[in-house]
Design a protein around this motif. Structure first.
Motif, PDB file in Angstrom:
ATOM      1  N   HIS A  87       2.351  18.556  21.228  1.00 15.23           N
ATOM      2  CA  HIS A  87       2.591  19.634  22.183  1.00 15.23           C
ATOM      3  C   HIS A  87       1.667  20.499  21.129  1.00 15.23           C
ATOM      4  O   HIS A  87       1.357  19.927  19.715  1.00 15.23           O
ATOM      5  N   VAL A  88       0.173  21.346  21.948  1.00 14.63           N
ATOM      6  CA  VAL A  88      -0.181  22.682  21.971  1.00 14.63           C
ATOM      7  C   VAL A  88       0.282  23.677  22.368  1.00 14.63           C
ATOM      8  O   VAL A  88       0.909  23.385  23.571  1.00 14.63           O
ATOM      9  N   VAL A  89      -0.035  23.842  21.517  1.00 14.67           N
ATOM     10  CA  VAL A  89       0.440  25.875  21.487  1.00 14.67           C
ATOM     11  C   VAL A  89      -0.958  26.825  21.493  1.00 14.67           C
ATOM     12  O   VAL A  89      -0.629  27.372  20.691  1.00 14.67           O
ATOM     13  N   PRO A  90      -1.642  27.399  22.274  1.00  9.86           N
ATOM     14  CA  PRO A  90      -2.661  28.100  22.398  1.00  9.86           C
ATOM     15  C   PRO A  90      -1.686  28.990  21.925  1.00  9.86           C
ATOM     16  O   PRO A  90      -0.907  29.572  22.908  1.00  9.86           O
ATOM     17  N   THR A 100      10.976  28.875  23.130  1.00  9.80           N
ATOM     18  CA  THR A 100      11.509  27.408  23.852  1.00  9.80           C
ATOM     19  C   THR A 100      12.046  26.942  23.800  1.00  9.80           C
ATOM     20  O   THR A 100      12.568  26.771  22.641  1.00  9.80           O
ATOM     21  N   GLY A 101      13.374  26.721  24.362  1.00  6.21           N
ATOM     22  CA  GLY A 101      14.926  25.741  24.296  1.00  6.21           C
ATOM     23  C   GLY A 101      15.585  26.686  23.616  1.00  6.21           C
ATOM     24  O   GLY A 101      16.542  26.115  22.516  1.00  6.21           O
ATOM     25  N   GLY A 102      15.590  28.740  23.459  1.00 11.80           N
ATOM     26  CA  GLY A 102      15.964  28.914  22.428  1.00 11.80           C
ATOM     27  C   GLY A 102      16.010  28.491  21.211  1.00 11.80           C
ATOM     28  O   GLY A 102      16.374  29.614  20.059  1.00 11.80           O
ATOM     29  N   ASN A 103      14.592  28.469  21.003  1.00 15.36           N
ATOM     30  CA  ASN A 103      14.060  28.138  19.480  1.00 15.36           C
ATOM     31  C   ASN A 103      12.796  29.969  20.030  1.00 15.36           C
ATOM     32  O   ASN A 103      12.092  28.993  20.610  1.00 15.36           O
ATOM     33  N   PRO A 104      12.100  29.753  18.466  1.00 21.92           N
ATOM     34  CA  PRO A 104      10.688  30.307  18.658  1.00 21.92           C
ATOM     35  C   PRO A 104       9.616  29.686  18.730  1.00 21.92           C
ATOM     36  O   PRO A 104      10.043  28.379  18.330  1.00 21.92           O
ATOM     37  N   THR A 105       9.058  29.651  20.164  1.00 22.12           N
ATOM     38  CA  THR A 105       8.328  28.925  19.643  1.00 22.12           C
ATOM     39  C   THR A 105       7.105  28.868  18.960  1.00 22.12           C
ATOM     40  O   THR A 105       6.686  30.221  18.106  1.00 22.12           O
ATOM     41  N   PRO A 106       7.003  27.379  18.435  1.00 21.33           N
ATOM     42  CA  PRO A 106       6.116  27.813  17.135  1.00 21.33           C
ATOM     43  C   PRO A 106       4.532  28.772  16.975  1.00 21.33           C
ATOM     44  O   PRO A 106       3.802  28.081  17.781  1.00 21.33           O
ATOM     45  N   ALA A 323      10.046  10.004  19.565  1.00 23.91           N
ATOM     46  CA  ALA A 323      10.225  11.491  18.668  1.00 23.91           C
ATOM     47  C   ALA A 323      11.414  12.502  18.248  1.00 23.91           C
ATOM     48  O   ALA A 323      12.595  12.248  19.086  1.00 23.91           O
ATOM     49  N   GLY A 324      11.500  12.878  16.956  1.00 23.77           N
ATOM     50  CA  GLY A 324      12.698  13.299  16.317  1.00 23.77           C
ATOM     51  C   GLY A 324      13.126  12.759  15.344  1.00 23.77           C
ATOM     52  O   GLY A 324      13.066  11.331  15.192  1.00 23.77           O
ATOM     53  N   PRO A 325      14.014  12.637  14.834  1.00 21.65           N
ATOM     54  CA  PRO A 325      15.227  12.039  13.483  1.00 21.65           C
ATOM     55  C   PRO A 325      15.873  10.617  14.495  1.00 21.65           C
ATOM     56  O   PRO A 325      17.115  10.391  14.211  1.00 21.65           O
ATOM     57  N   THR A 326      15.088   9.613  15.665  1.00 17.29           N
ATOM     58  CA  THR A 326      15.566   8.961  16.098  1.00 17.29           C
ATOM     59  C   THR A 326      16.280   7.611  15.720  1.00 17.29           C
ATOM     60  O   THR A 326      17.246   6.580  16.770  1.00 17.29           O
ATOM     61  N   ASP A 349       6.585  15.201  17.741  1.00 23.01           N
ATOM     62  CA  ASP A 349       7.235  16.285  19.049  1.00 23.01           C
ATOM     63  C   ASP A 349       6.848  17.176  17.980  1.00 23.01           C
ATOM     64  O   ASP A 349       7.086  18.677  18.065  1.00 23.01           O
ATOM     65  N   PHE A 350       5.719  17.396  17.279  1.00 22.79           N
ATOM     66  CA  PHE A 350       4.786  17.996  16.560  1.00 22.79           C
ATOM     67  C   PHE A 350       4.069  19.354  17.989  1.00 22.79           C
ATOM     68  O   PHE A 350       3.508  19.350  18.603  1.00 22.79           O
ATOM     69  N   PRO A 351       4.504  20.912  17.548  1.00 16.85           N
ATOM     70  CA  PRO A 351       5.157  21.532  16.348  1.00 16.85           C
ATOM     71  C   PRO A 351       6.428  21.889  16.663  1.00 16.85           C
ATOM     72  O   PRO A 351       7.097  22.434  15.632  1.00 16.85           O
ATOM     73  N   TYR A 352       6.942  20.992  17.514  1.00 20.73           N
ATOM     74  CA  TYR A 352       8.571  21.595  17.748  1.00 20.73           C
ATOM     75  C   TYR A 352       9.393  21.220  17.227  1.00 20.73           C
ATOM     76  O   TYR A 352      10.231  21.802  16.315  1.00 20.73           O
ATOM     77  N   ALA A 353       9.138  19.879  16.634  1.00 22.93           N
ATOM     78  CA  ALA A 353       9.955  18.961  15.224  1.00 22.93           C
ATOM     79  C   ALA A 353       9.339  19.714  14.469  1.00 22.93           C
ATOM     80  O   ALA A 353       8.605  20.008  13.636  1.00 22.93           O
ATOM     81  N   PRO A 354      11.039  20.538  13.574  1.00 27.72           N
ATOM     82  CA  PRO A 354      10.214  21.326  12.316  1.00 27.72           C
ATOM     83  C   PRO A 354       9.362  19.858  11.307  1.00 27.72           C
ATOM     84  O   PRO A 354       9.532  18.855  10.905  1.00 27.72           O
ATOM     85  N   SER A 355       8.772  20.944  10.569  1.00 32.81           N
ATOM     86  CA  SER A 355       7.961  20.218   9.669  1.00 32.81           C
ATOM     87  C   SER A 355       8.910  19.137   8.856  1.00 32.81           C
ATOM     88  O   SER A 355       8.089  18.170   8.185  1.00 32.81           O
ATOM     89  N   PHE A 356      10.399  19.686   8.158  1.00 31.94           N
ATOM     90  CA  PHE A 356      10.358  19.366   7.277  1.00 31.94           C
ATOM     91  C   PHE A 356      11.130  17.431   7.807  1.00 31.94           C
ATOM     92  O   PHE A 356      11.774  16.970   6.862  1.00 31.94           O
ATOM     93  N   THR A 357      11.256  17.838   8.487  1.00 27.48           N
ATOM     94  CA  THR A 357      11.980  16.318   9.486  1.00 27.48           C
ATOM     95  C   THR A 357      10.836  15.862   9.737  1.00 27.48           C
ATOM     96  O   THR A 357      11.175  14.477   9.797  1.00 27.48           O
ATOM     97  N   GLN A 358       9.595  15.433   9.467  1.00 27.36           N
ATOM     98  CA  GLN A 358       8.477  14.902  10.124  1.00 27.36           C
ATOM     99  C   GLN A 358       8.458  13.546   9.164  1.00 27.36           C
ATOM    100  O   GLN A 358       8.786  12.579   9.544  1.00 27.36           O
ATOM    101  N   ALA A 359       8.485  13.555   7.772  1.00 30.04           N
ATOM    102  CA  ALA A 359       7.663  12.744   6.716  1.00 30.04           C
ATOM    103  C   ALA A 359       9.725  11.004   7.164  1.00 30.04           C
ATOM    104  O   ALA A 359       9.290  10.249   7.208  1.00 30.04           O
ATOM    105  N   GLY A 360      11.022  12.306   7.675  1.00 26.02           N
ATOM    106  CA  GLY A 360      11.340  11.282   7.008  1.00 26.02           C
ATOM    107  C   GLY A 360      11.781  10.323   8.749  1.00 26.02           C
ATOM    108  O   GLY A 360      12.699   8.919   8.574  1.00 26.02           O
ATOM    109  N   SER A 361      11.157  11.465  10.008  1.00 25.08           N
ATOM    110  CA  SER A 361      11.021  10.094  10.460  1.00 25.08           C
ATOM    111  C   SER A 361      10.059   9.555  11.119  1.00 25.08           C
ATOM    112  O   SER A 361      11.105   8.351  11.458  1.00 25.08           O
TER     113      SER A 361
END
Length: 394
Positions: A87-90, A100-106, A323-326, A349-361
């Protein structure tokens, strides 16, 4: 508002790919407004229009020049992954949608986005604006239509500024069906979108709703394979003619309800025969289907007449992103239905998926015992090339 002349980017090459600026208007902003007016879209109803137009113009001005040195070519060759869910977030969109979805938009910017791609070995990303997209102003037709056009112009600007790395899914202003058809045509034919993103529900109406049939019909009648990317959104119910977010838990909607939204909309598209009736449409499904695989037998066994045909569509015209730890365990539920590995795609799912999950996913896909080495290579590169084909200049 800042209005500067159109940044030529890669000049003739880019303009051949994206013909909307082929006649080189005096300013980017003027061209955007003129094209909107031609489709009877009044962008001036958006009180943040000047900020958005300035950011779009800046996107062109900041585009890196095309260089062909060995270092850049080597880096490009080293990155091979295609990310189909990002995703992009200008800044103007983040200000408009702070949650977004109950979480702060990154917070996001194009340079950090490109750096993230490089860090993950991603050669090309196919991005969208995340939910709610153009449906920020529920019940307001003029604002929804105008916002859809502005989103698509911003998305196209990122792609024109980075033609070798980025492509986009366009938004449309549903529930306004005829206007959605007009916007889809403009985005696909003039802006170079590779597909359309639809949210799971639009103001509480799921996509199989009868009023959306003309939209599906119009997309289906276009020549060549058409791609719809189905993204979950917040569920809504109408109470006293007011739309109320329908999350019954204390947990963020994006964390839990988005997976159930995917199940709801795919069952709706199936039981209304939408996926059966419009055979030229392929669907990109995020999060390897969310909660959907767990519902298939329970729902479809009650309508045995479409059980086999539905499964066949899930295996041929549905494409499932990671997308995500699936890929730790969840994907097994999808594969249990015999979905071919050739239908699997990669997403961050960047940047909405937390950065710390990316390497593991990413590692979970790379190390999955469910796929052979060849199937993993296909998931990252060959499968998306098969899906998008000539829509992307590989």
């Amino acid at each position: 508002m800042k209005t500067s002349t159109l940044f030529t980017l890669t000049s003739a090459i880019t303009l051949l790919v994206y013909p909307v600026f082929a006649q080189t208007p005096e300013t980017v902003a003027d061209e955007i407004v003129a094209n909107a007016n031609a489709d009877n879209i009044d962008l001036s109803v958006l009180d943040f229009l000047d900020d958005a137009l300035e950011e779009i113009t800046t996107t062109y001005e900041a585009a890196p020049p095309v260089r062909r040195n060995v270092g850049r070519l080597a880096a490009r060759q080293a990155a091979t992954i295609v990310d189909v869910h990002t995703h992009v977030v200008p800044s103007w969109y983040q200000a408009l949608v702070p949650v977004t979805g109950g979480n702060p938009t990154p917070t996001w910017d194009i340079n950090s986005y490109l750096s993230f791609m490089a860090s993950q070995g991603v050669a090309r990303s196919v991005f969208s604006f995340s939910a709610p997209g153009p449906n920020v102003f529920q019940g307001s037709k003029g604002l929804t239509i105008a916002l859809a056009r502005l989103i698509n112009e911003q998305a196209a600007a990122y792609c024109r500024a980075n033609p070798s790395k980025l492509n986009f899914y366009a938004v449309v202003p549903l529930p306004y069906t005829q206007e959605a058809i007009i916007e889809a045509k403009y985005a696909l034919d003039q802006l170079g979108a590779v597909g359309i993103i639809l949210t799971s529900n639009v103001e509480g109406l799921y996509l199989g709703n009868a009023q959306f049939k003309p939209f599906f019909d119009a997309i289906n009648k276009r020549s060549g394979r058409q791609i719809l990317y189905i993204h979950p959104s917040a569920p809504y119910v109408k109470v006293n003619n007011q739309l109320i977010e329908a999350n019954p838990t204390s947990y963020a909607t994006g964390n839990i309800e988005f997976f159930f939204e995917t199940a709801r909309v795919l069952m709706d598209l199936t039981l209304t025969h939408t996926i059966h009736d419009f055979t030229n449409i392929h669907y990109v499904i995020p999060h390897v289907g969310g909660a959907f695989p767990a519902t298939i037998d329970r729902v479809l066994k009650t309508v045995p007449a479409i059980y086999d045909s539905s499964l066949n569509i899930y295996k041929t015209r549905f494409w499932w992103d990671s997308a995500g730890p699936t890929y730790l365990h969840q994907v097994s539920g999808l594969l249990g239905f015999g979905i071919p590995k050739s239908q699997l795609l990669f997403g961050t799912d960047f940047p909405y998926a937390p950065s710390f999950t990316q390497a593991g996913s990413l590692a979970a896909v790379q190390n999955s015992p469910l796929l052979t080495a060849a199937e993993k290579t296909a998931l990252f590169t060959t499968n998306p090339r098969t899906l998008f084909g000539s829509k992307i200049n590989w």
